[in-house]
Design a protein around this motif. Structure first.
Motif, mmCIF file in Angstrom:
data_model
loop_
_atom_site.group_PDB
_atom_site.id
_atom_site.type_symbol
_atom_site.label_atom_id
_atom_site.label_comp_id
_atom_site.label_asym_id
_atom_site.label_seq_id
_atom_site.Cartn_x
_atom_site.Cartn_y
_atom_site.Cartn_z
ATOM 1 N N VAL A 110 1.134 -6.832 -3.663
ATOM 2 C CA VAL A 110 0.753 -8.136 -4.382
ATOM 3 C C VAL A 110 -0.469 -8.580 -4.160
ATOM 4 O O VAL A 110 -1.477 -8.744 -4.930
ATOM 5 C CB VAL A 110 1.753 -9.199 -3.826
ATOM 6 C CG1 VAL A 110 1.069 -10.607 -4.335
ATOM 7 C CG2 VAL A 110 3.085 -8.979 -4.686
ATOM 8 N N LEU A 111 -0.967 -8.451 -2.879
ATOM 9 C CA LEU A 111 -2.400 -8.873 -2.495
ATOM 10 C C LEU A 111 -3.314 -7.872 -2.629
ATOM 11 O O LEU A 111 -4.544 -8.269 -3.079
ATOM 12 C CB LEU A 111 -2.404 -9.056 -0.822
ATOM 13 C CG LEU A 111 -1.552 -10.288 -0.375
ATOM 14 C CD1 LEU A 111 -1.533 -10.327 1.039
ATOM 15 C CD2 LEU A 111 -1.886 -11.712 -1.058
ATOM 16 N N GLY A 112 -3.032 -6.761 -3.034
ATOM 17 C CA GLY A 112 -3.887 -5.517 -3.265
ATOM 18 C C GLY A 112 -4.256 -5.672 -4.729
ATOM 19 O O GLY A 112 -5.431 -5.449 -5.375
ATOM 20 N N VAL A 113 -3.184 -6.063 -5.626
ATOM 21 C CA VAL A 113 -3.625 -6.274 -7.045
ATOM 22 C C VAL A 113 -4.343 -7.350 -7.158
ATOM 23 O O VAL A 113 -5.600 -7.550 -7.915
ATOM 24 C CB VAL A 113 -2.308 -6.544 -7.731
ATOM 25 C CG1 VAL A 113 -2.522 -6.893 -9.326
ATOM 26 C CG2 VAL A 113 -1.459 -4.932 -7.942
ATOM 27 N N TRP A 114 -3.872 -8.531 -6.631
ATOM 28 C CA TRP A 114 -4.597 -9.973 -6.420
ATOM 29 C C TRP A 114 -6.131 -9.688 -6.123
ATOM 30 O O TRP A 114 -6.941 -10.323 -6.658
ATOM 31 C CB TRP A 114 -4.052 -10.904 -5.574
ATOM 32 C CG TRP A 114 -4.703 -12.326 -5.598
ATOM 33 C CD1 TRP A 114 -5.156 -13.111 -4.847
ATOM 34 C CD2 TRP A 114 -5.068 -13.007 -7.066
ATOM 35 N NE1 TRP A 114 -5.638 -14.139 -5.094
ATOM 36 C CE2 TRP A 114 -5.542 -14.296 -6.400
ATOM 37 C CE3 TRP A 114 -4.814 -12.723 -8.143
ATOM 38 C CZ2 TRP A 114 -6.035 -15.233 -7.217
ATOM 39 C CZ3 TRP A 114 -5.304 -13.671 -8.963
ATOM 40 C CH2 TRP A 114 -5.754 -15.002 -8.775
#
Length: 290
Positions: A110-114
């Motif tokens: 999630v944080l990588g995509v965000w």
């Protein structure tokens, strides 16, 4: 349900993501991937709603290495450390534009995509970067509340306001804003599917909810509990601990071999309850709210 199969780092022409391959990928981390796995398994069984959500896939060397379920929530499933897959899912999200109300799932994905799409989709209303992902696969450590049962349609007049109160407290706005019918349908659907648990009491103005929880996502491997709520005036009374023990016992016996949930790291009372019941942390979720 539309699908894309993408060859990292170059996009292929739109095609169909193999649902069986996607289910096998999710099975590598059944607790982390349950939000996507539940929807993929529903699609395999022919229960997916047509014309709505999409399943994106990333392929490398003929192997499906990442997927993302793109509906009301964007749910990425990516093997740890696969930065190239994150690049491709982020590019795909940018090409489609934001249609979701959140990005949710294992924190690294999630944080990588965000991180990659924030300059275009941001700012977020809130980023919850540390949400312990917890699981239990054996009998609860506390006695279950014998008054907790599956909800019925007759409970809805009291259950619906309790669900709205829980959502508003947790997310920060009422789920009835915008399209109230869709939220009401969701609550009714969980009751109809036998995935809503309640403890009811007779209050001054009629039936009231003392405890509630739902199985918000169910795969063949995991039942994920969501929406746990006790009215503020009844908290710290043991209702949540005994209620969760009842939910765990029923779900393990009738639904799936594991029960999971995720919780905000700052919610110390909830974490205490879940640990008392026997949940243990196995990972970390993150949620980006819009």
């Amino acid at each position: 349900m539309a699908g894309w199969r993408i060859d990292a780092p170059t996009r292929r022409a739109p095609g169909s993501v193999d649902l069986a391959d996607a289910a096998r990928l999710c099975a590598e981390d059944p607790v982390g991937s349950v939000l996507a796995a539940a929807r993929i398994e529903a699609a395999l069984a022919g229960r997916a709603r047509r014309g709505g959500p999409q399943l994106w896939g990333v392929e490398r060397g003929g192997e499906l290495v990442a997927v993302a379920w793109a509906g009301a929530n964007l749910v990425p499933v990516v093997r740890p450390g696969d930065e190239q897959a994150l690049d491709v899912l982020a590019e795909t999200a940018l090409n489609h534009g934001r249609r979701c109300s959140s990005i949710v799932g294992p924190a690294e994905a999630v944080l990588g995509v965000w991180q990659r799409i924030e300059p275009h989709w941001g700012p977020a209303r809130e980023v919850r970067a540390d949400q312990p992902s917890m699981v239990i696969d054996g009998p609860p450590a506390r006695d279950p509340d014998p008054q907790v049962r599956l909800g019925t349609p007759a409970d809805l007049p009291a259950l619906m306001p309790a669900c709205v109160a829980m959502f508003t407290e947790e997310v920060g706005y009422s789920p009835l804003e915008g399209s109230p019918g869709s939220y009401e349908a969701r609550v009714r659907g969980l009751v109809d599917e036998g995935r809503s648990y309640v403890r009811m009491a007779h209050g001054p103005s009629g039936p009231e909810v003392l405890f509630k929880a739902e199985l918000g996502a169910v795969s063949s491997a995991v039942a994920q509990v969501q929406g746990v709520w006790v009215p503020p005036e009844h908290r710290s009374s043991g209702l949540a601990t005994a209620g969760m023990a009842a939910v765990v016992g029923h779900a393990l016996a009738t639904v799936a071999p594991r029960v999971s949930l995720y919780v905000n790291d700052y919610n110390a009372p909830a974490l205490r309850v879940y640990r008392k019941v026997g949940f243990r942390q196995v990972g970390t979720y993150a949620t980006v709210l819009f």
